[in-house]
Scaffold this active site. Structure first.
Site, PDB file in Angstrom:
ATOM      1  N   ASP A  63       1.029  -1.169   0.039  1.00  0.00           N
ATOM      2  CA  ASP A  63      -0.060  -0.216  -0.044  1.00  0.00           C
ATOM      3  C   ASP A  63       1.025   1.236   0.105  1.00  0.00           C
ATOM      4  OD1 ASP A  63      -2.244   1.725   0.288  1.00  0.00           O
ATOM      5  OD2 ASP A  63      -1.700   1.754   2.484  1.00  0.00           O
ATOM      6  N   ASP A  82       1.765   4.975   0.762  1.00  0.00           N
ATOM      7  CA  ASP A  82       0.970   6.184   0.933  1.00  0.00           C
ATOM      8  C   ASP A  82       1.915   7.580   0.750  1.00  0.00           C
ATOM      9  OD1 ASP A  82      -0.747   4.412   1.858  1.00  0.00           O
ATOM     10  OD2 ASP A  82      -0.953   5.129   3.947  1.00  0.00           O
ATOM     11  N   GLU A 121       2.640  11.051   0.533  1.00  0.00           N
ATOM     12  CA  GLU A 121       2.092  12.506   0.798  1.00  0.00           C
ATOM     13  C   GLU A 121       2.956  13.397   0.898  1.00  0.00           C
ATOM     14  OE1 GLU A 121       0.086  11.583   4.771  1.00  0.00           O
ATOM     15  OE2 GLU A 121      -0.580   9.739   4.483  1.00  0.00           O
ATOM     16  N   TYR A 170     -10.966  12.527   5.472  1.00  0.00           N
ATOM     17  CA  TYR A 170     -11.031  13.379   6.913  1.00  0.00           C
ATOM     18  C   TYR A 170      -9.921  14.330   6.624  1.00  0.00           C
ATOM     19  CZ  TYR A 170      -7.887   8.959   6.869  1.00  0.00           C
ATOM     20  OH  TYR A 170      -6.887   8.143   6.427  1.00  0.00           O
TER      21      TYR A 170
END
Length: 492
Positions: free
Chosen positions: A255, A257, A259, A334
């Site tokens: 996965d 991620d 950012e 979120y």
């Protein structure tokens, strides 16, 4: 002149009354006679999830136009016949039905006698295509929340956060002690590794349906993504290291991620304009590497990403191209608002609030933006936070919503909210009806969070949009299993 006109109208009405049916036309009133109530309401078939109903016709002097079907005092359907099938019921559950008749003039009969029905017990396993993806943060182990505390019966996938990227452009263990060195009861000396990674292999033995992925990067460890995506050689090195990592530690996939590509994220991250295209090439290379291994051992290896829920992230990625190499995308819906803003706001508003003081963006907007950018709805797994955002010294107006504040506290887990804030210490729960999320306020401190009610609206949205499922950040923040149980029951 006005007096003369009044006489003319009066004469016209007198003459009209002498015409055939003229007087009746002036005095006619709608027929308020309602149809008779339907009778003999009964079942013709009962299954685990459906009830087939039938009844005798009602009578009416101009004819019955149709029937309204009520389930547990709620209107669920309209038919012109005297039969109806109520679907999507829960096994082994009692339901009450009654029928009302309607005529062409809108008159409605009294209700039929109520019929109480118990659906059959569940005899076949419940099958669901919804993904229930839970992130587990490796640092939770230091707060005494361990892998063994995870209720994996309620998950389909578990992401372990996070692995890092080293200076050689390879994936590496993020926290050696927590991940592979600490010992737990039952560990033996001949294990190739210990720690949380080994505990995950034991969890998978207990719950064979569970797929585990190693999440790479995150907020703190995304610095080198731009470097590993830069060239074909760097992409090959990173992709090969990912494969060897999951083979060594027993994961089912990777996965990513990152950012974030092109811009954003933690200060000091490396960014390049070509990150947009290079991200696609990196994902493609990893997909090819995993597929090559699948051809050898026959096992399916997963490749996913966590995507930002904003227009900037969409503009800085090629989602329409990325998605073809991914099993699914976890949407980080979120942190829409927090202490970095100048006003209090909602952490994860499902829909826009027309009265918001922000140029609002919502979960719905983020999902639709991804779909409009070429991502199939079924490949979107919508993020749900298990924590609340805190604002301090809030202006005591509008129960704290969209107000100025001074300083923000750290995020609070739902477990902390349960223990010290929900209906405690002067905090009152409020509900935003447009955004479908709650907040807490005690006159000074404002907390935006999600609870079972707001999650119910979100799981309904997942279903209505045909999304792939729900992602949870993060599991240790819900120690009493309140939120994960709600998601499981709604999406199983």
């Amino acid at each position: 002149m006005k007096k003369k006109l009044s006489y003319i109208i009066l004469i016209f009405l007198v003459l009209l009354s002498f015409l055939p049916n003229g007087k009746a036309a002036l005095a006619a009133k709608p027929d308020r006679t309602a149809p008779t109530s339907p009778t003999n309401l009964h079942t013709t078939s009962i299954t685990e999830t459906s009830v087939s109903l039938a009844w005798n016709s009602s009578t009416d002097n101009v004819g019955v136009m149709g029937y309204d079907i009520y389930q547990n005092n709620r209107l669920i359907g309209n038919v012109s016949s005297t039969q109806y099938v109520a679907n999507n019921l829960t096994p082994n559950t009692s339901y009450s039905f009654y029928i009302k008749a309607r005529d062409a003039r809108g008159n409605i009969s009294a209700a039929s006698s109520a019929l109480n029905v118990l659906t059959l017990p569940q005899t076949t396993p419940i099958q669901s295509n919804y993904k229930r993806v839970g992130y587990f943060a490796g640092w939770a182990t230091y707060s005494n929340y361990q892998v063994s505390d995870i209720d994996a019966s309620k998950l389909t996938h578990l992401n372990y956060a996070f692995a890092n990227i080293n200076a050689d452009g390879k994936i590496e263990v993020g926290d050696p002690f927590a991940d592979i060195e600490q010992t737990f009861p039952g560990d033996t000396v001949d294990q190739p590794y210990k720690g949380n990674f080994y505990q995950l292999t034991k969890l998978k033995q207990q719950y064979p349906q569970l797929k585990t992925l190693i999440s790479v990067g995150g907020w703190s460890w995304s610095e080198r993504f731009s470097d590993v995506a830069l060239t074909d050689q760097s992409r090959v090195i990173f992709a090969d290291s990912c494969l060897q990592f999951i083979l060594k530690y027993g994961f089912d996939g990777i996965d990513l991620d990152w950012e974030y590509p092109v811009s954003g994220g933690e200060a000091g991250n490396i960014h390049r304009p070509e990150d947009k295209q290079n991200f696609t090439l990196l994902v493609k290379k990893i997909r090819e590497t995993l597929d090559a291994q699948s051809a050898i051992d026959g096992k399916k290896y997963l490749l996913t990403i966590a995507g930002g829920a904003n227009k900037g992230y969409v503009a800085n990625t090629e989602l329409n191209l990325l998605q073809q190499y991914l099993d699914y995308i976890q949407l980080m819906t979120y942190d829409f608002h927090g202490s970095w803003d100048t006003l209090t706001g909602m952490n994860s508003p499902l829909f826009r609030d027309p009265e918001s003081k922000f140029a609002e963006f919502s979960v719905q907007d983020a999902v639709q933006t991804y779909i409009n950018s070429g991502v199939p709805a079924a490949k979107l797994v919508m993020g749900i936070p298990f924590y609340g955002r805190v604002y301090n010294q809030v202006n005591n107006v509008n129960n704290g919503l969209y107000q100025s504040f001074t300083g923000g506290g750290s995020a609070l887990s739902y477990g902390q909210l349960e223990a010290s804030y929900l209906n405690k210490n002067g905090f009152i729960r409020y509900w935003e009806p447009d955004s479908k999320v709650p907040w807490l306020f005690n006159g000074s401190q404002f907390i935006s969070y999600d609870d079972p009610e707001s999650i119910g609206y979100k799981t309904s949205f997942i279903k209505s949009m045909g999304l792939g499922g729900a992602m949870m950040w993060e599991l240790s923040q819900d120690p009493n299993k309140v939120l994960i149980s709600k998601i499981y029951n709604d999406l199983r």
